[in-house]
Design an enzyme around this catalytic site. Structure first.
Site, mmCIF file in Angstrom:
data_model
loop_
_atom_site.group_PDB
_atom_site.id
_atom_site.type_symbol
_atom_site.label_atom_id
_atom_site.label_comp_id
_atom_site.label_asym_id
_atom_site.label_seq_id
_atom_site.Cartn_x
_atom_site.Cartn_y
_atom_site.Cartn_z
ATOM 1 N N ARG A 40 46.160 61.882 31.433
ATOM 2 C CA ARG A 40 46.039 60.730 30.550
ATOM 3 C C ARG A 40 46.003 61.079 29.078
ATOM 4 O O ARG A 40 46.821 60.598 28.306
ATOM 5 C CB ARG A 40 44.783 59.937 30.918
ATOM 6 C CG ARG A 40 44.717 58.611 30.182
ATOM 7 C CD ARG A 40 43.477 57.832 30.484
ATOM 8 N NE ARG A 40 43.311 57.574 31.903
ATOM 9 C CZ ARG A 40 42.266 56.935 32.412
ATOM 10 N NH1 ARG A 40 41.307 56.515 31.620
ATOM 11 N NH2 ARG A 40 42.150 56.726 33.697
ATOM 12 N N HIS A 86 53.553 54.192 37.312
ATOM 13 C CA HIS A 86 52.288 54.238 36.554
ATOM 14 C C HIS A 86 51.338 53.141 37.036
ATOM 15 O O HIS A 86 51.431 51.997 36.584
ATOM 16 C CB HIS A 86 52.612 54.055 35.068
ATOM 17 C CG HIS A 86 51.515 54.492 34.141
ATOM 18 N ND1 HIS A 86 51.100 55.791 34.031
ATOM 19 C CD2 HIS A 86 50.744 53.798 33.269
ATOM 20 C CE1 HIS A 86 50.134 55.888 33.132
ATOM 21 N NE2 HIS A 86 49.895 54.679 32.654
ATOM 22 N N TYR A 130 59.206 38.422 25.269
ATOM 23 C CA TYR A 130 60.069 38.053 24.135
ATOM 24 C C TYR A 130 60.832 39.247 23.557
ATOM 25 O O TYR A 130 61.828 39.080 22.887
ATOM 26 C CB TYR A 130 59.237 37.450 23.002
ATOM 27 C CG TYR A 130 58.489 36.202 23.399
ATOM 28 C CD1 TYR A 130 59.171 35.068 23.837
ATOM 29 C CD2 TYR A 130 57.105 36.156 23.333
ATOM 30 C CE1 TYR A 130 58.479 33.931 24.212
ATOM 31 C CE2 TYR A 130 56.404 35.023 23.694
ATOM 32 C CZ TYR A 130 57.097 33.909 24.141
ATOM 33 O OH TYR A 130 56.429 32.779 24.506
#
Length: 750
Positions: A40, A86, A130
């Protein structure tokens, strides 16, 4: 009977296993810590990516979002990353994707975004439904060769698919784009650098593998931030940071003075430090303006459009722009420190703090491994193709027989293999040939391809056999990257420049941050301090707590430092602007500084850096100290005069003139030359006057030519000339003679 560790049965208790809580916690926390470090927070030194970024790149490659293809919705990319690779939240993945597209956050963006991807003011990107994205050229360089067995793959979290352990990384991404992350017990912070400079350093390291960090820093002089700015860190500090892998870089905003005609001017800030939100920066400066912490500044305006333009208006024309900016650098994020902590996963396995040289070396080793693996893969592919082409050539030479076997035999494949000694692959390829490829020209084409591949195979074998050739090829690849991102390209041009921070006097900057106003400092007998506004002429109207009264009062400015001398021989420094206002009785000095309870204030006065002070203890020891030596930077104060109980510091007077007049409690006066008293930074001092009992009553320094002056109780002034003082002039440390007629009964000069 002791308690059993095993809980009471509740049905089927075959699966219950007693576990020691301590070891269970240690084991589980260690597993969590390792997973955070490895999967991570820390980037891999080879491709400079954390798993989330690597998975985004891989998913975009599978979606064929190359720089020359159309954009795809970010929601689709995030969905693929989350569903296949993931197993974390979609917002976390989208945030990582957005950052890779922001040209103010990443020096060489890996994602080409279309739509609202946030801005330097700290506004968020539009929702993922968007916005659209595709890869940039940098991303394709990182992925170059991924399909050619350049790196290893591992199964994904649900073992349905495969993901790359590391990317081939033909771009020096770790240093070029930097990285930051907080793991468990360790963190990483790497600033972005200039890719062309990194390529130069890597090429130098290929030519000279034992190159020193100094040689590499000559090519990589420091970070190159996406937002520009000016680096004011000294060169030796930068070198040390790159040598050890730990350090920090001082980064300042870029500004210039803009004339507005008729002598007026403004300061325009065009670049701000990395990772500073412009809107928050302007808010902070505005807050300081309102709080009167920036007396040189009159107003701040944000006139930014595409480029940054922050306008700072000075209070008046006479303000020094350098000083104004220094005060802003000191108080705001127009200057910040970017930490360097090159803590990365070395060889993809071990967290380690590496130097600049080690990071580049590991990247080059990775590139070498990728080159060898790709070359072997290509070699294998060529061998397969040559085998097939060999079969085709045999077929062309014996075309009629081949056609006969295919038409008439029951098992043509086996018959072909037996007749012409073909391999299984060759026979299969002949059987799969199309009729249209039986024309005459095809044989010529096949011979041409066969010869070309044979030559390429020979070259690959030479490359795999020679270490020097491998490094030569890697050098050629890196030189191509340098050409693509060279200093003459818009993306490759250096944005952060270097300069030395101007050396302004600390006190000048301190003054520039305080509004200059007249105050009257009032000290009471019991040690209460306050600052009344304005210069008061009459101190008789001052009020105090019951049982307290005025000890001393003097005029000052808010920009002054107030020095306080105590009976313990210590000096304390308090800024006049920090003193409590005159509305109440002020505050006890012991709240403001760490003053011992058994000590009292001897005197307080405004600091004059050019002045010298004469200190004396009750027993008659003393010395001269320059005033600059007495300034204390902490609450603890500064021990200047060493006194042992029952003796205590009693007098501190500013020196004027060339002689000293000292009068004891025994009313004996002695006059001697000031030069007889040593100048020291700290100590006990020397004997000034000798007493059988008692101690010093008062001391005055004066110019012998003008004579010694004192006032009596009725405010009458007496002056004794040099000749009249003849009988009192003696050697330092002598007893002196009884005071002259008219000397005050108080035993003090005023």
């Amino acid at each position: 009977m002791g308690k059993s560790l095993i809980p009471p049965g509740g049905g089927d208790d075959n699966n219950i296993e007693p576990v020691d809580l301590k070891s269970a916690l240690e084991e589980r926390y260690l597993a969590y810590a390792l997973s955070t470090i490895m999967h991570r927070a820390l980037p891999d030194v080879r491709d400079g990516l954390k798993p989330v970024h690597r998975r985004i790149m891989h998913a975009m490659r599978l979606l064929r979002l190359n720089p020359d293809q159309a954009y795809a919705k970010c929601a689709r990319i995030v969905g693929d990353v989350m569903g296949k690779f993931h197993p974390h939240g979609d917002q976390a993945i989208y945030d990582a994707l957005v950052r890779l597209a922001q040209d103010f956050a990443v020096r060489y963006p890996l994602v080409d975004g279309q739509g609202n991807f946030g801005n330097i003011d700290g506004d968020n990107a539009a929702a993922m439904r968007y916005t659209e994205a595709r890869m940039t050229d940098v991303a394709t360089l990182l992925l170059d060769g991924i399909t050619e067995d350049a790196i290893d793959f591992r199964p994904t979290y649900n073992e349905e698919d495969e993901e790359p352990i590391v990317l081939p990384g033909a771009f020096p991404n770790l240093l070029a784009n930097g990285s930051s992350g907080i793991a468990v017990g360790m963190a990483t912070s790497i600033p972005p650098h200039n890719a062309a400079e990194l390529c130069d350093a890597a090429l130098h390291l290929i030519k000279k593998p034992d190159a020193t960090v100094e040689e590499l820093v000559a090519m990589v002089p420091g970070p190159d931030f996406p937002t520009g700015g000016i680096l004011v860190e000294p060169a030796e500090q930068i070198l040390e940071a790159y040598r050890t892998g730990r350090g920090a870089f001082r980064l300042r905003a870029r500004w210039h003075k803009e004339d507005g005609g008729r002598g007026t001017w403004v300061i325009v800030v065009t670049e701000i430090p990395y990772q500073v939100q412009k809107s928050r920066l302007i808010e902070k400066i505005a807050e300081l303006l309102i709080a009167k912490k920036l007396p040189l500044l009159d107003d701040i305006r944000d006139e930014s459009a595409e480029d940054i333009r922050i306008v700072l208006e000075p209070k008046n024309r006479s303000v020094d722009p350098e000083l104004l900016m220094e005060s802003l650098f000191k108080l705001t994020d127009l200057e910040n420190r970017f930490p360097l902590n090159m803590n990365v996963l070395s060889h993809g396995k071990v967290p380690n703090v590496l130097s600049l040289r080690d990071v580049l070396k590991e990247w080059l080793e990775h590139r070498k491994e990728v080159l060898i693996r790709r070359s072997r893969y290509r070699h294998g592919e060529i061998e397969k193709r040559l085998e097939v082409l060999g079969g085709y050539l045999i077929a062309y030479l014996n075309l009629d027989e081949v056609i006969r076997i295919i038409r008439e035999e029951d098992h043509p494949k086996q018959q072909l293999m037996d007749t012409f000694s073909l391999t299984d692959n060759q026979a299969e390829a002949i059987l799969n040939m199309r009729l249209r490829s039986l024309r005459k020209l095809e044989e010529f084409e096949i011979r041409k391809e066969f010869d070309a591949l044979t030559e390429e195979k020979k070259q690959i074998e030479e490359l795999l056999a020679s270490d020097a050739k491998q490094w030569q090829t890697i050098g050629w690849e890196i030189a191509n990257v340098r050409k693509k991102f060279g200093p003459d390209t818009p993306l490759g041009k250096r944005r952060t420049t270097f300069a030395e921070a101007p050396n302004h006097d600390v006190s000048d900057i301190h003054h520039a941050m305080i509004e200059k106003e007249p105050v009257t400092v009032v000290v009471s007998e019991k040690g209460w301090l306050r600052a009344m506004k304005g210069h008061l002429a009459d101190f008789s109207a001052l009020t105090f707590k019951e049982g307290d009264k005025l000890k001393l009062a003097f005029h000052a400015e808010t920009t002054d430092k107030i020095l306080i001398f105590t009976t313990g021989g210590k000096f304390y420094t308090i800024g006049a602007n920090t003193l409590p206002g005159g509305r109440g009785h002020g505050e006890p000095v012991r709240i403001m500084v760490d003053m011992e309870n058994d000590q009292d204030i001897v005197t307080a006065f405004v600091h004059n850096p050019a002045g010298k002070l004469l200190l004396a203890s009750h027993e008659g020891n003393g010395f001269v100290v320059p005033e600059t030596e007495t300034v204390a930077n902490t609450r603890k104060g500064k021990q200047i005069m060493n006194v042992k109980a029952p003796d205590e510091a009693k007098i501190c007077s500013r020196i004027t003139g060339d002689h000293v007049a000292i009068v004891g409690e025994n009313r004996k006066l002695l006059v001697f030359a000031l030069a007889d008293i040593p100048e020291m930074g700290r100590g006990k001092g020397v004997r000034l006057q000798k007493y059988k009992d008692g101690g010093v009553s008062d001391i005055r320094t004066f110019a012998i030519e003008q004579g010694l002056t004192w006032q009596d109780a009725a405010d009458r002034t007496f002056t004794r000339s040099k000749d009249e003082l003849a009988e009192w002039i003696g050697a330092r440390a002598s007893a002196g003679r009884m005071v002259p007629k008219g000397f005050p009964r108080s035993g003090r000069f005023s």
